[in-house]
Write a protein that holds these residues in place. Structure first.
Motif, PDB file in Angstrom:
ATOM      1  N   ARG A  18      42.355  32.423  34.008  1.00 33.61           N
ATOM      2  CA  ARG A  18      43.680  32.253  34.499  1.00 33.61           C
ATOM      3  C   ARG A  18      43.238  31.524  35.729  1.00 33.61           C
ATOM      4  O   ARG A  18      42.514  31.702  36.649  1.00 33.61           O
ATOM      5  N   ARG A  21      40.141  30.156  36.779  1.00 27.98           N
ATOM      6  CA  ARG A  21      39.076  31.161  36.912  1.00 27.98           C
ATOM      7  C   ARG A  21      38.692  31.950  35.805  1.00 27.98           C
ATOM      8  O   ARG A  21      39.730  32.489  35.216  1.00 27.98           O
ATOM      9  N   LEU A  23      37.959  34.891  33.826  1.00 28.03           N
ATOM     10  CA  LEU A  23      38.067  36.653  33.865  1.00 28.03           C
ATOM     11  C   LEU A  23      36.881  37.146  33.116  1.00 28.03           C
ATOM     12  O   LEU A  23      36.225  38.177  33.471  1.00 28.03           O
ATOM     13  N   ARG A  42      31.348  47.902  36.539  1.00 32.07           N
ATOM     14  CA  ARG A  42      31.958  48.419  37.950  1.00 32.07           C
ATOM     15  C   ARG A  42      33.555  47.738  37.757  1.00 32.07           C
ATOM     16  O   ARG A  42      33.695  46.637  36.755  1.00 32.07           O
ATOM     17  N   SER A  43      34.359  48.189  38.535  1.00 36.57           N
ATOM     18  CA  SER A  43      35.728  47.696  38.785  1.00 36.57           C
ATOM     19  C   SER A  43      36.051  46.138  38.823  1.00 36.57           C
ATOM     20  O   SER A  43      34.997  45.616  39.625  1.00 36.57           O
ATOM     21  N   GLY A  44      36.482  45.803  38.165  1.00 35.05           N
ATOM     22  CA  GLY A  44      36.799  44.186  37.974  1.00 35.05           C
ATOM     23  C   GLY A  44      35.817  43.485  37.224  1.00 35.05           C
ATOM     24  O   GLY A  44      35.810  42.143  37.327  1.00 35.05           O
ATOM     25  N   SER A  45      34.749  44.164  36.512  1.00 31.26           N
ATOM     26  CA  SER A  45      33.875  43.342  35.844  1.00 31.26           C
ATOM     27  C   SER A  45      34.435  42.684  34.255  1.00 31.26           C
ATOM     28  O   SER A  45      33.675  41.907  33.796  1.00 31.26           O
ATOM     29  N   GLY A  46      35.725  43.088  34.223  1.00 28.99           N
ATOM     30  CA  GLY A  46      36.273  42.521  32.866  1.00 28.99           C
ATOM     31  C   GLY A  46      36.159  43.191  31.782  1.00 28.99           C
ATOM     32  O   GLY A  46      36.539  42.949  30.605  1.00 28.99           O
ATOM     33  N   LYS A  47      36.193  44.618  31.902  1.00 28.39           N
ATOM     34  CA  LYS A  47      36.094  45.506  30.596  1.00 28.39           C
ATOM     35  C   LYS A  47      37.452  45.557  30.046  1.00 28.39           C
ATOM     36  O   LYS A  47      37.583  45.545  28.898  1.00 28.39           O
ATOM     37  N   THR A  48      38.726  45.859  30.703  1.00 33.40           N
ATOM     38  CA  THR A  48      39.997  45.940  30.296  1.00 33.40           C
ATOM     39  C   THR A  48      40.347  44.733  29.373  1.00 33.40           C
ATOM     40  O   THR A  48      40.877  44.609  28.416  1.00 33.40           O
ATOM     41  N   THR A  49      39.943  43.661  30.090  1.00 34.44           N
ATOM     42  CA  THR A  49      40.348  42.299  29.590  1.00 34.44           C
ATOM     43  C   THR A  49      39.748  42.048  28.392  1.00 34.44           C
ATOM     44  O   THR A  49      40.278  41.560  27.217  1.00 34.44           O
ATOM     45  N   PHE A  58      45.766  39.791  25.025  1.00 30.69           N
ATOM     46  CA  PHE A  58      45.423  38.514  25.439  1.00 30.69           C
ATOM     47  C   PHE A  58      44.873  37.693  24.566  1.00 30.69           C
ATOM     48  O   PHE A  58      44.013  38.236  23.444  1.00 30.69           O
ATOM     49  N   GLU A 168      39.655  54.120  29.826  1.00 31.44           N
ATOM     50  CA  GLU A 168      39.551  55.146  30.606  1.00 31.44           C
ATOM     51  C   GLU A 168      40.329  56.366  30.467  1.00 31.44           C
ATOM     52  O   GLU A 168      41.028  56.731  31.354  1.00 31.44           O
ATOM     53  N   HIS A 201      33.759  53.255  33.875  1.00 32.17           N
ATOM     54  CA  HIS A 201      32.780  52.755  34.722  1.00 32.17           C
ATOM     55  C   HIS A 201      31.799  53.941  35.113  1.00 32.17           C
ATOM     56  O   HIS A 201      31.101  53.847  36.212  1.00 32.17           O
TER      57      HIS A 201
HETATM   58  N1  ATP Z   1      46.604  39.366  33.855  1.00 35.61           N
HETATM   59  C1  ATP Z   1      45.806  38.806  34.653  1.00 35.61           C
HETATM   60  N2  ATP Z   1      45.947  37.693  35.449  1.00 35.61           N
HETATM   61  C2  ATP Z   1      45.011  37.270  36.492  1.00 35.61           C
HETATM   62  N3  ATP Z   1      43.932  37.925  36.528  1.00 35.61           N
HETATM   63  C3  ATP Z   1      43.803  39.300  35.920  1.00 35.61           C
HETATM   64  C4  ATP Z   1      44.483  39.777  35.052  1.00 35.61           C
HETATM   65  N4  ATP Z   1      43.828  40.721  34.493  1.00 35.61           N
HETATM   66  C5  ATP Z   1      42.931  40.928  35.109  1.00 35.61           C
HETATM   67  N5  ATP Z   1      42.637  40.055  35.833  1.00 35.61           N
HETATM   68  C6  ATP Z   1      41.491  39.929  36.569  1.00 35.61           C
HETATM   69  O1  ATP Z   1      40.470  39.826  36.008  1.00 35.61           O
HETATM   70  C7  ATP Z   1      38.970  40.762  36.307  1.00 35.61           C
HETATM   71  C8  ATP Z   1      38.650  41.608  35.428  1.00 35.61           C
HETATM   72  O2  ATP Z   1      39.759  42.672  35.189  1.00 35.61           O
HETATM   73  P1  ATP Z   1      39.535  43.926  34.336  1.00 35.61           P
HETATM   74  O3  ATP Z   1      40.787  44.540  34.240  1.00 35.61           O
HETATM   75  O4  ATP Z   1      39.188  43.160  32.937  1.00 35.61           O
HETATM   76  O5  ATP Z   1      38.483  44.756  34.858  1.00 35.61           O
HETATM   77  P2  ATP Z   1      37.949  46.247  34.752  1.00 35.61           P
HETATM   78  O6  ATP Z   1      36.331  46.090  34.412  1.00 35.61           O
HETATM   79  O7  ATP Z   1      38.692  46.676  33.513  1.00 35.61           O
HETATM   80  O8  ATP Z   1      38.232  46.798  36.056  1.00 35.61           O
HETATM   81  P3  ATP Z   1      38.664  48.412  36.377  1.00 35.61           P
HETATM   82  O9  ATP Z   1      37.508  49.217  36.086  1.00 35.61           O
HETATM   83  O10 ATP Z   1      38.959  48.306  37.833  1.00 35.61           O
HETATM   84  O11 ATP Z   1      39.958  48.647  35.412  1.00 35.61           O
HETATM   85  C9  ATP Z   1      39.669  41.176  37.753  1.00 35.61           C
HETATM   86  O12 ATP Z   1      39.076  40.281  38.794  1.00 35.61           O
HETATM   87  C10 ATP Z   1      41.177  41.210  37.716  1.00 35.61           C
HETATM   88  O13 ATP Z   1      41.795  41.107  38.916  1.00 35.61           O
END
Ligand code: ATP
Length: 251
Positions: A18, A21, A23, A42-49, A58, A168, A201
């Motif tokens: 995105r 950058r 994700l 950890r938070s923000g590592s990309g799991k949900t993506t 996506f 989660e 996490h």
């Molecule tokens: N739609 C989006 N547009 C831009 N950036 C995004 C989008 N969705 C997520 N991100 C970014 O992508 C990165 C990974 O996010 P993701 O939600 O996959 O992390 P996560 O490991 O599931 O975190 P958490 O445990 O906090 O839910 C983060 O830096 C987040 O800010």
């Protein structure tokens, strides 16, 4: 598990960016039928993506995700989502629908007969440990958080999808109910033979639920293996997570 021919989800060099950058980057892995793969990180590592790339919330910027051997981009979106149940922390239940109507939603969209839907809903409520006589006619706000999670799981299972994605789902619960649900869910998953991808996490949760753990760090999958393989991993992030587990156990 015969790994040679039971792949259900495949990531082939998948990157999602995105604003230039990434994700997640260069994801290459396979999920096999009937396994419980936990994506830990950890938070923000990309799991949900990563999870949202499976049900096409996506689409990859580069590479492709295959579901049942076919790129998700070639699936009819609705057909794909019907094959993949999705449970999230807030459960996404409709507040103005009873438990019965919430759980029966997908079967009713699929045109099942009302009698069939009722039988299925009651069967599922039993399966997740909720007495239908007591709970079927309640509304979501008349349930505790743990009961809502059970309804969320029942709803995701309603049309018998082969795959469940769980993001989660037990995060907001007290630790005792949480452990209880984790253990029950693991039993259920084995019994029903579902393929489950679970995001957390919490390393303790990963150890209760996983047949394999995928560790994400900075948008990459840095470790993928059984619990024993995870424990033997020398990656600094798995060592950091294992230290958390040890300190949780000590305290
Ligand atoms: N739609 C989006 N547009 C831009 N950036 C995004 C989008 N969705 C997520 N991100 C970014 O992508 C990165 C990974 O996010 P993701 O939600 O996959 O992390 P996560 O490991 O599931 O975190 P958490 O445990 O906090 O839910 C983060 O830096 C987040 O800010």
């Amino acid at each position: 598990m015969s790994k040679a021919n039971s792949a259900i989800i495949e990531f082939h060099d998948v990157t999602l960016s995105r604003n230039h950058r990434p994700l997640v980057s260069h994801l290459n892995f396979t999920i096999y039928q009937g396994e419980a793969l936990v994506l830990l990180g950890r938070s923000g590592s990309g799991k949900t993506t990563t999870m949202k790339l499976i049900n096409r919330l996506f689409t990859p910027t580069q590479g492709e995700v295959l579901f049942a051997g076919k790129p998700t981009s070639q699936w009819d979106e609705i057909q794909l989502r019907r094959k993949i149940g999705y449970v999230i922390q807030e459960t996404g239940l409709f507040p103005h629908f009873t438990v019965e109507r919430n759980v029966g939603l997908v079967p009713s969209l699929e045109g099942w007969l009302p009698k069939q839907i009722k039988t299925r809903v009651y069967e599922l409520l039993h399966l997740v440990g909720l007495d239908p006589a007591q709970f079927a006619q309640r509304y979501p706000h008349e349930l505790s958080g743990g009961q809502r999670q059970r309804v969320g799981v029942a709803r995701a299972l309603a049309a018998d999808p082969p795959v469940l994605l769980m993001d989660e789902p037990f995060g907001a619960l007290d630790p005792i109910t949480r452990l209880e649900l984790q253990q029950e869910f693991r039993r259920l998953q084995r019994e029903l033979g579902k393929t489950v991808v679970f995001v957390t996490h919490d390393i303790q949760e990963a150890f209760v639920l996983a047949s394999r753990i995928g560790l994400m760090y900075g948008g990459e999958l840095v470790v993928l293996g059984t619990k024993d393989e995870f424990m033997a991993s020398q990656h600094p992030e798995s060592i950091a997570f294992l230290q958390c587990l040890h300190s949780q156990q000590l305290s």
